[in-house]
Design a protein around this motif. Structure first.
Motif, PDB file in Angstrom:
ATOM      1  N   LYS A   3     -32.165   2.360  20.123  1.00  0.00           N
ATOM      2  CA  LYS A   3     -32.162   1.663  21.415  1.00  0.00           C
ATOM      3  C   LYS A   3     -30.740   1.449  21.899  1.00  0.00           C
ATOM      4  CE  LYS A   3     -34.119  -2.399  23.716  1.00  0.00           C
ATOM      5  NZ  LYS A   3     -34.981  -3.595  23.547  1.00  0.00           N
ATOM      6  N   TRP A   4     -29.848   1.084  20.978  1.00  0.00           N
ATOM      7  CA  TRP A   4     -28.461   0.868  21.365  1.00  0.00           C
ATOM      8  C   TRP A   4     -27.819   2.150  21.895  1.00  0.00           C
ATOM      9  CZ3 TRP A   4     -25.104  -2.161  23.165  1.00  0.00           C
ATOM     10  CH2 TRP A   4     -23.762  -1.746  23.216  1.00  0.00           C
ATOM     11  N   VAL A   5     -28.048   3.246  21.222  1.00  0.00           N
ATOM     12  CA  VAL A   5     -27.479   4.530  21.652  1.00  0.00           C
ATOM     13  C   VAL A   5     -27.954   4.859  23.070  1.00  0.00           C
ATOM     14  CG1 VAL A   5     -27.565   7.029  21.252  1.00  0.00           C
ATOM     15  CG2 VAL A   5     -27.122   5.473  19.347  1.00  0.00           C
ATOM     16  N   LEU A   6     -29.224   4.608  23.343  1.00  0.00           N
ATOM     17  CA  LEU A   6     -29.772   4.880  24.677  1.00  0.00           C
ATOM     18  C   LEU A   6     -29.036   4.072  25.742  1.00  0.00           C
ATOM     19  CD1 LEU A   6     -31.934   6.047  26.606  1.00  0.00           C
ATOM     20  CD2 LEU A   6     -33.391   4.103  25.975  1.00  0.00           C
ATOM     21  N   PHE A   7     -28.809   2.788  25.469  1.00  0.00           N
ATOM     22  CA  PHE A   7     -28.163   1.947  26.478  1.00  0.00           C
ATOM     23  C   PHE A   7     -26.667   2.224  26.579  1.00  0.00           C
ATOM     24  CE2 PHE A   7     -32.160  -0.256  26.471  1.00  0.00           C
ATOM     25  CZ  PHE A   7     -32.264  -0.693  27.786  1.00  0.00           C
ATOM     26  N   ASP A  18     -24.909   3.274  30.090  1.00  0.00           N
ATOM     27  CA  ASP A  18     -23.702   2.671  30.653  1.00  0.00           C
ATOM     28  C   ASP A  18     -22.669   3.737  31.011  1.00  0.00           C
ATOM     29  OD1 ASP A  18     -22.161   0.085  31.152  1.00  0.00           O
ATOM     30  OD2 ASP A  18     -20.785   1.194  29.847  1.00  0.00           O
ATOM     31  N   LEU A  19     -22.565   4.773  30.194  1.00  0.00           N
ATOM     32  CA  LEU A  19     -21.639   5.867  30.494  1.00  0.00           C
ATOM     33  C   LEU A  19     -22.050   6.595  31.773  1.00  0.00           C
ATOM     34  CD1 LEU A  19     -21.158   7.330  26.904  1.00  0.00           C
ATOM     35  CD2 LEU A  19     -19.525   5.943  28.195  1.00  0.00           C
ATOM     36  N   PHE A  20     -23.351   6.733  31.977  1.00  0.00           N
ATOM     37  CA  PHE A  20     -23.834   7.384  33.196  1.00  0.00           C
ATOM     38  C   PHE A  20     -23.450   6.560  34.426  1.00  0.00           C
ATOM     39  CE2 PHE A  20     -27.288   8.307  36.309  1.00  0.00           C
ATOM     40  CZ  PHE A  20     -27.016   9.653  36.499  1.00  0.00           C
ATOM     41  N   VAL A  21     -23.586   5.231  34.317  1.00  0.00           N
ATOM     42  CA  VAL A  21     -23.223   4.355  35.434  1.00  0.00           C
ATOM     43  C   VAL A  21     -21.715   4.352  35.658  1.00  0.00           C
ATOM     44  CG1 VAL A  21     -23.196   1.956  36.241  1.00  0.00           C
ATOM     45  CG2 VAL A  21     -25.243   2.876  35.127  1.00  0.00           C
ATOM     46  N   GLU A  22     -20.953   4.253  34.569  1.00  0.00           N
ATOM     47  CA  GLU A  22     -19.512   4.057  34.678  1.00  0.00           C
ATOM     48  C   GLU A  22     -18.766   5.323  35.121  1.00  0.00           C
ATOM     49  OE1 GLU A  22     -17.438   1.597  34.438  1.00  0.00           O
ATOM     50  OE2 GLU A  22     -18.732  -0.031  33.803  1.00  0.00           O
ATOM     51  N   LEU A  63     -29.126  -7.552  25.511  1.00  0.00           N
ATOM     52  CA  LEU A  63     -28.482  -6.357  26.064  1.00  0.00           C
ATOM     53  C   LEU A  63     -28.082  -6.565  27.523  1.00  0.00           C
ATOM     54  CD1 LEU A  63     -30.578  -3.402  24.560  1.00  0.00           C
ATOM     55  CD2 LEU A  63     -28.311  -4.214  23.891  1.00  0.00           C
ATOM     56  N   ALA A  64     -28.947  -7.215  28.294  1.00  0.00           N
ATOM     57  CA  ALA A  64     -28.630  -7.447  29.694  1.00  0.00           C
ATOM     58  C   ALA A  64     -27.360  -8.277  29.836  1.00  0.00           C
ATOM     59  CB  ALA A  64     -29.792  -8.153  30.393  1.00  0.00           C
ATOM     60  N   TRP A  65     -27.261  -9.360  29.074  1.00  0.00           N
ATOM     61  CA  TRP A  65     -26.091 -10.224  29.172  1.00  0.00           C
ATOM     62  C   TRP A  65     -24.841  -9.551  28.609  1.00  0.00           C
ATOM     63  CZ3 TRP A  65     -25.924 -13.934  32.461  1.00  0.00           C
ATOM     64  CH2 TRP A  65     -27.084 -14.659  32.788  1.00  0.00           C
ATOM     65  N   ILE A  66     -24.992  -8.690  27.595  1.00  0.00           N
ATOM     66  CA  ILE A  66     -23.843  -7.938  27.070  1.00  0.00           C
ATOM     67  C   ILE A  66     -23.228  -7.081  28.172  1.00  0.00           C
ATOM     68  CG2 ILE A  66     -23.251  -5.901  25.684  1.00  0.00           C
ATOM     69  CD1 ILE A  66     -24.766  -7.019  23.393  1.00  0.00           C
ATOM     70  N   SER A  69     -30.854   3.620  34.489  1.00  0.00           N
ATOM     71  CA  SER A  69     -30.246   4.807  33.883  1.00  0.00           C
ATOM     72  C   SER A  69     -30.837   5.071  32.504  1.00  0.00           C
ATOM     73  CB  SER A  69     -28.726   4.635  33.775  1.00  0.00           C
ATOM     74  OG  SER A  69     -28.138   4.546  35.054  1.00  0.00           O
ATOM     75  N   ALA A  70     -31.084   4.017  31.748  1.00  0.00           N
ATOM     76  CA  ALA A  70     -31.706   4.173  30.423  1.00  0.00           C
ATOM     77  C   ALA A  70     -33.093   4.784  30.553  1.00  0.00           C
ATOM     78  CB  ALA A  70     -31.774   2.823  29.712  1.00  0.00           C
ATOM     79  N   HIS A  71     -33.858   4.329  31.535  1.00  0.00           N
ATOM     80  CA  HIS A  71     -35.190   4.898  31.760  1.00  0.00           C
ATOM     81  C   HIS A  71     -35.105   6.377  32.118  1.00  0.00           C
ATOM     82  CE1 HIS A  71     -36.952   0.665  32.821  1.00  0.00           C
ATOM     83  NE2 HIS A  71     -36.748   0.839  31.532  1.00  0.00           N
TER      84      HIS A  71
END
Length: 535
Positions: free
Chosen positions: A119-123, A127-131, A241-244, A320-322
């Protein structure tokens, strides 16, 4: 006070006179024969979902970000780049330094360690896709750089060597070489020789290696490993994860302040996140959806004072994760999905793919539409002011009924939420725009090897030309930013409220030196919008 849906005789005469002047200047007659058929845009009959169940609202909220994330010209190449980073991101998650935090994540979410890491790898990929879209050459206006978009000060804190000035000069050379390589490859496709292209690639790779040595934000492996450590080290203080990711984007102090203002308590952030909702976990979704001008108003003023779209960051990462999860299972669906989102165009084109058939080309067509009340007059009132030059020969304060009703709905909600400054309306109906719309795909930034390929693939769908302006249809309009900060935030909230429910699409734009929002109504609610009246 709201404009009437029909014009007074004086107003109607004024519009017709203006159209007549335009026609005479154009060298044609209002009574010339006219046979071009202008289609009526589709108007769905679904009722306006101003009240929406929580689960459906979250679904619509995420759907709102699908087009901005995946519907850009460069999104197809960006998704491919990010998915190619998966092995490095998985390796970063195996670092010894992050293991205690992955175990905490697994325990708190009742997952196995392997499932938590997956799950962490997915998120992290999301984040890389967004950034950066996986683009190692990306440098933002804030000087965030590389695939992980490290800003210089934070990168140094994480032990990365940084030299922004030299790195930027090298990046400019690398980007220029990428464009030359793409052009050379196109030429070489018609010949047997590939030597020039290979020489350019060798030079580019040499410069990229030199850049990674002097500024490690451009060393993809080091940057990703440092990012994984930094993000997961936030978990004890922001155990969600959201708050991170909100804390990563907006700073730990900023999220701490938001939590304190929202709850009215000064407890540590982890306590507020785990128990801040009357002893239950306080999710970012709850804070976002319940922070309003008349609810948690102090937190609202702070959240909406944050720049760079901060309040939406988690929704972009989650959507993006979805998307990544879906394309990992169905890689063949990436291109057709991207293609149906009309890359390079706004949501306007997705909702109204036959846009050119709704466009007005002549003053005679507009006059006939006004007479039939297919176009309605936007007027100066106590609540709305027009920013259309009276002498303009191509701009008219006219809208289709569904767009007119949308403007009326926005105005009513804006006042209900506490907006006081009259809304300033920019472009409505335009005739014969002389340049490509500046509002087309504002986020596209093609600088890599895939630039030419993406530009060609975009034409695989049957959407309108990239240069087509939906202002010629009367279906869209612009609202300028209020000068008063309080009113600005309440208008932003109003637009979020409607866009999160997919009643409208909102695109930030900058045109003629002014910041504005470009508004397009969802045809699913076309009839309800056309008939909408304030209660």
């Amino acid at each position: 006070m709201h404009a009437k849906t029909t014009c007074s005789r004086w107003q109607h005469a004024k519009i017709v006179a203006a159209l007549g002047t335009f026609t005479l200047l154009a060298g044609c007659s209002l009574h010339a024969s006219h046979h071009r058929y202008i289609a009526i845009p589709p108007r769905g009959t679904a009722p306006l979902p101003l009240q929406m169940p929580h689960a459906l609202l979250l679904q619509n909220l995420l759907e709102r970000w699908k087009k901005p994330l995946l519907g850009r010209l460069d999104s197809f190449a960006a998704m491919q780049r990010v998915m190619q980073l998966r092995p490095l991101v998985e390796e970063a998650a195996n670092q010894k330094a992050v293991q205690p935090y992955l175990k905490m994540l697994a325990h708190s979410q009742h997952l196995s360690y392997e499932r938590a890491k997956e799950k962490w790898v997915l998120f992290h990929l999301a984040d890389l896709f967004v950034e950066s879209g996986g683009d190692e050459n990306q440098i933002s206006s804030a000087n965030a750089a590389g695939v992980a978009q490290w800003i210089p000060s934070l990168a140094r804190e994480q032990g990365l060597r940084v030299d922004p000035l030299k790195a930027q000069l090298l990046t400019q050379q690398i980007v220029s070489l990428n464009l030359q390589i793409a052009k050379s490859a196109e030429i070489a496709s018609n010949s047997a020789s590939s030597v020039p292209s290979q020489n350019l690639r060798n030079l580019r790779d040499k410069l990229a290696h030199e850049r990674a040595q002097i500024d490690q934000r451009f060393d993809t492996r080091l940057a990703l490993f440092a990012q994984a450590r930094y993000l997961l080290h936030l978990y004890p203080r922001f155990p969600s994860l959201a708050w991170i990711f909100q804390a990563y984007h907006g700073g730990q102090a900023g999220e701490r302040k938001l939590l304190h203002l929202y709850t009215g308590k000064t407890a540590p952030t982890n306590i507020l996140i785990l128990h801040g909702d009357h002893g239950h976990p306080l999710t970012y979704a709850q804070v976002y959806l319940t922070t309003a001008p008349n609810s948690h108003s102090v937190a609202f003023d702070y959240l909406y004072s944050r720049g760079d779209d901060h309040r939406h960051y988690w929704w972009k990462v989650l959507e993006s994760a979805h998307l990544i999860q879906h394309f990992q299972k169905n890689p063949g669906s990436l291109f057709p999905t991207w293609n149906t989102l009309m890359p390079g165009r706004l949501q306007d084109a997705v909702w109204y793919p036959k846009g050119p058939s709704y466009a007005f080309e002549t003053a005679q067509e507009v006059e006939e539409a006004v007479k039939k009340h297919l176009l309605l007059s936007v007027q100066n009132t106590n609540d709305t002011q027009l920013n259309i030059p009276p002498s303009s020969k191509h701009r008219f304060p006219l809208l289709r009924p569904e767009a007119y009703g949308t403007l009326r709905l926005i105005t009513t909600l804006y006042k209900r939420f506490g907006g006081t400054e009259p809304l300033t309306i920019g472009d409505c109906l335009l005739l014969n725009p002389t340049r490509a719309s500046s509002k087309a795909d504002p986020d596209a930034d093609l600088t890599g090897d895939n630039r030419d390929a993406s530009a060609k693939q975009v034409h695989a769908n049957e959407g309108p030309p990239l240069s087509f302006s939906y202002h010629t249809t009367g279906l869209v309009f612009d609202i300028l930013h209020p000068k008063d900060e309080k009113s600005l935030h309440r208008l932003e909230y109003t637009l979020d409220f409607l866009a999160d429910r997919r009643i409208i699409a909102v695109t930030p734009a900058h045109d003629n030196g002014l910041d504005r929002w470009h508004i397009c109504p969802n045809p699913l609610y076309g009839q309800a919008l056309a008939e909408w009246r304030p209660k």
